[in-house]
Write a protein that holds these residues in place. Sequence first.
Motif, PDB file in Angstrom:
ATOM      1  N   GLY A 169       0.815  -1.214   0.000  1.00 59.49           N
ATOM      2  CA  GLY A 169       0.000   0.000   0.000  1.00 59.49           C
ATOM      3  C   GLY A 169       0.844   1.257   0.000  1.00 59.49           C
ATOM      4  O   GLY A 169       0.536   2.230  -0.698  1.00 59.49           O
ATOM      5  N   ALA A 170       1.925   1.240   0.771  1.00 55.46           N
ATOM      6  CA  ALA A 170       2.797   2.416   0.852  1.00 55.46           C
ATOM      7  C   ALA A 170       3.438   2.721  -0.496  1.00 55.46           C
ATOM      8  O   ALA A 170       3.537   3.885  -0.903  1.00 55.46           O
ATOM      9  N   VAL A 171       3.872   1.678  -1.192  1.00 54.20           N
ATOM     10  CA  VAL A 171       4.498   1.881  -2.504  1.00 54.20           C
ATOM     11  C   VAL A 171       3.475   2.428  -3.503  1.00 54.20           C
ATOM     12  O   VAL A 171       3.785   3.309  -4.317  1.00 54.20           O
ATOM     13  N   HIS A 172       2.250   1.920  -3.430  1.00 53.65           N
ATOM     14  CA  HIS A 172       1.205   2.436  -4.323  1.00 53.65           C
ATOM     15  C   HIS A 172       0.909   3.906  -4.022  1.00 53.65           C
ATOM     16  O   HIS A 172       0.799   4.731  -4.946  1.00 53.65           O
ATOM     17  N   LEU A 173       0.786   4.253  -2.755  1.00 54.66           N
ATOM     18  CA  LEU A 173       0.537   5.650  -2.385  1.00 54.66           C
ATOM     19  C   LEU A 173       1.651   6.556  -2.897  1.00 54.66           C
ATOM     20  O   LEU A 173       1.399   7.661  -3.390  1.00 54.66           O
ATOM     21  N   LEU A 174       2.883   6.076  -2.782  1.00 56.89           N
ATOM     22  CA  LEU A 174       4.020   6.893  -3.203  1.00 56.89           C
ATOM     23  C   LEU A 174       3.976   7.182  -4.701  1.00 56.89           C
ATOM     24  O   LEU A 174       4.434   8.232  -5.152  1.00 56.89           O
ATOM     25  N   SER A 175       3.409   6.267  -5.473  1.00 54.05           N
ATOM     26  CA  SER A 175       3.295   6.510  -6.918  1.00 54.05           C
ATOM     27  C   SER A 175       2.367   7.686  -7.213  1.00 54.05           C
ATOM     28  O   SER A 175       2.377   8.237  -8.315  1.00 54.05           O
ATOM     29  N   HIS A 176       1.572   8.087  -6.220  1.00 55.54           N
ATOM     30  CA  HIS A 176       0.687   9.248  -6.356  1.00 55.54           C
ATOM     31  C   HIS A 176       1.222  10.463  -5.591  1.00 55.54           C
ATOM     32  O   HIS A 176       0.505  11.452  -5.419  1.00 55.54           O
ATOM     33  N   GLY A 177       2.454  10.378  -5.117  1.00 58.87           N
ATOM     34  CA  GLY A 177       3.043  11.503  -4.401  1.00 58.87           C
ATOM     35  C   GLY A 177       2.709  11.544  -2.927  1.00 58.87           C
ATOM     36  O   GLY A 177       2.983  12.540  -2.254  1.00 58.87           O
ATOM     37  N   ILE A 178       2.127  10.461  -2.399  1.00 61.03           N
ATOM     38  CA  ILE A 178       1.735  10.409  -0.995  1.00 61.03           C
ATOM     39  C   ILE A 178       2.673   9.471  -0.242  1.00 61.03           C
ATOM     40  O   ILE A 178       2.838   8.309  -0.618  1.00 61.03           O
ATOM     41  N   TRP A 179       3.281   9.980   0.822  1.00 57.81           N
ATOM     42  CA  TRP A 179       4.158   9.154   1.658  1.00 57.81           C
ATOM     43  C   TRP A 179       3.348   8.717   2.876  1.00 57.81           C
ATOM     44  O   TRP A 179       3.056   9.508   3.760  1.00 57.81           O
ATOM     45  N   GLY A 180       2.958   7.445   2.886  1.00 60.25           N
ATOM     46  CA  GLY A 180       2.168   6.933   3.996  1.00 60.25           C
ATOM     47  C   GLY A 180       3.046   6.524   5.166  1.00 60.25           C
ATOM     48  O   GLY A 180       4.182   6.096   4.988  1.00 60.25           O
ATOM     49  N   PHE A 181       2.507   6.665   6.367  1.00 58.51           N
ATOM     50  CA  PHE A 181       3.226   6.207   7.555  1.00 58.51           C
ATOM     51  C   PHE A 181       2.220   5.708   8.584  1.00 58.51           C
ATOM     52  O   PHE A 181       1.013   5.931   8.462  1.00 58.51           O
ATOM     53  N   LYS A 182       2.722   4.994   9.575  1.00 58.21           N
ATOM     54  CA  LYS A 182       1.879   4.530  10.668  1.00 58.21           C
ATOM     55  C   LYS A 182       2.477   5.010  11.984  1.00 58.21           C
ATOM     56  O   LYS A 182       3.546   5.631  12.006  1.00 58.21           O
ATOM     57  N   VAL A 183       1.793   4.710  13.079  1.00 59.57           N
ATOM     58  CA  VAL A 183       2.216   5.194  14.386  1.00 59.57           C
ATOM     59  C   VAL A 183       2.777   4.042  15.210  1.00 59.57           C
ATOM     60  O   VAL A 183       2.190   2.958  15.268  1.00 59.57           O
ATOM     61  N   SER A 184       3.912   4.296  15.848  1.00 61.67           N
ATOM     62  CA  SER A 184       4.482   3.287  16.738  1.00 61.67           C
ATOM     63  C   SER A 184       3.767   3.329  18.084  1.00 61.67           C
ATOM     64  O   SER A 184       2.942   4.211  18.347  1.00 61.67           O
ATOM     65  N   SER A 185       4.108   2.405  18.951  1.00 57.47           N
ATOM     66  CA  SER A 185       3.460   2.327  20.264  1.00 57.47           C
ATOM     67  C   SER A 185       3.764   3.533  21.140  1.00 57.47           C
ATOM     68  O   SER A 185       3.060   3.791  22.118  1.00 57.47           O
ATOM     69  N   VAL A 186       4.814   4.287  20.795  1.00 52.93           N
ATOM     70  CA  VAL A 186       5.163   5.474  21.588  1.00 52.93           C
ATOM     71  C   VAL A 186       4.737   6.769  20.892  1.00 52.93           C
ATOM     72  O   VAL A 186       5.092   7.861  21.322  1.00 52.93           O
ATOM     73  N   GLY A 187       3.985   6.639  19.796  1.00 53.59           N
ATOM     74  CA  GLY A 187       3.425   7.816  19.149  1.00 53.59           C
ATOM     75  C   GLY A 187       4.271   8.443  18.066  1.00 53.59           C
ATOM     76  O   GLY A 187       3.926   9.507  17.550  1.00 53.59           O
ATOM     77  N   SER A 188       5.375   7.815  17.693  1.00 50.82           N
ATOM     78  CA  SER A 188       6.220   8.385  16.642  1.00 50.82           C
ATOM     79  C   SER A 188       5.827   7.821  15.278  1.00 50.82           C
ATOM     80  O   SER A 188       5.231   6.751  15.175  1.00 50.82           O
ATOM     81  N   ALA A 189       6.170   8.563  14.228  1.00 55.65           N
ATOM     82  CA  ALA A 189       5.835   8.154  12.867  1.00 55.65           C
ATOM     83  C   ALA A 189       6.824   7.104  12.378  1.00 55.65           C
ATOM     84  O   ALA A 189       8.038   7.252  12.531  1.00 55.65           O
ATOM     85  N   THR A 190       6.290   6.042  11.771  1.00 54.43           N
ATOM     86  CA  THR A 190       7.117   4.927  11.308  1.00 54.43           C
ATOM     87  C   THR A 190       6.882   4.683   9.822  1.00 54.43           C
ATOM     88  O   THR A 190       5.737   4.648   9.364  1.00 54.43           O
ATOM     89  N   ASP A 191       7.964   4.527   9.088  1.00 53.31           N
ATOM     90  CA  ASP A 191       7.876   4.251   7.658  1.00 53.31           C
ATOM     91  C   ASP A 191       7.236   2.886   7.427  1.00 53.31           C
ATOM     92  O   ASP A 191       7.570   1.903   8.094  1.00 53.31           O
ATOM     93  N   LEU A 192       6.314   2.806   6.471  1.00 58.37           N
ATOM     94  CA  LEU A 192       5.581   1.565   6.227  1.00 58.37           C
ATOM     95  C   LEU A 192       6.406   0.519   5.489  1.00 58.37           C
ATOM     96  O   LEU A 192       6.165  -0.678   5.632  1.00 58.37           O
ATOM     97  N   VAL A 193       7.367   0.948   4.704  1.00 55.25           N
ATOM     98  CA  VAL A 193       8.143  -0.002   3.902  1.00 55.25           C
ATOM     99  C   VAL A 193       9.296  -0.594   4.703  1.00 55.25           C
ATOM    100  O   VAL A 193       9.477  -1.815   4.768  1.00 55.25           O
TER     101      VAL A 193
END
Length: 286
Positions: free
Chosen positions: A155-179
């Motif tokens: 999903g992250a790679v597909h989003l990036l093809s549209h210029g969107i960098w997707g991320f998720k949240v770690s257990s401590v609230g920081s942003a984590t790269d999906l790939v």
Amino acid sequence: MWFDRWVAISARIAGLVDAGHLMALTLAGTRTDDFGVGKKWVVPELEALKAELQQFAADYCAALPADAATALKRFLERAGTGSGIEGPSNIQAIVPFEIFRSEFEYLIRDRELEARTLTELAFEHLVRLLAVDRDTRLKWVRAFDSHETHCEQLGAVHLLSHGIWGFKVSSVGSATDLVFGEPIETQVVAIRRTARALVLTEWKLVRNGDDINALANTARTQSKLYSMGVLHDIVLKSTRYIILVSKKQLQPLDDFCETGVTYRHIVMPVDPDPPSVAAKKSTKAA
């Protein structure tokens, strides 16, 4: 970056507007600027503000939304500082600064609209790819049968093809790269260079349709842990995406709004019925 710089300038303008209100109140009784506040304090501050905005334009105009950049240039061409006016009337020079601040705030918020539109396009594109492209479907089915993170990565790679960098949240609230599963801070240079927006996503595999509401609730709870980081100026702040990956099409969930944030639920069937079959089912249901 430019957003942080603008926040500081905006606060400075707002403070000057407050000072102008206070000065207007004091002038209501005397109608004279006995202490020379206008010349000694207001005009120099307006001149400093205009100089700061000129430097802001020189540093960041190319990075601003087009309409916002145009508004900034127009303001700098027209705005005076009251330096040539004698008496208390020079506080009127504050007004154009506040008008500009209001306009500029509105124009930079349009970045959210563009980011949402791009993200919605990316997901709609993926849904349709899964419906018509066998190779895409097989990759996603394998990912679904394997592990949730594999779906996140695709999903992250597909989003990036549209210029969107997707991320998720770690257990401590920081942003984590999906790939790569690393803190997003390790990708700052690449994100700045390539992404039109940074979008928070939470992906859940729905193996049993009866679990969809509980999984969506868990995903929303996880996403609430997020606290803005170093890339907050390009993060889509008003919308977060909950992607519910299933084998077959499930009933979509309504959006959920809380404290100014909209949680969009995207149902993503990886092995949907062929479009002709889906159309017949839809007709029968209607």
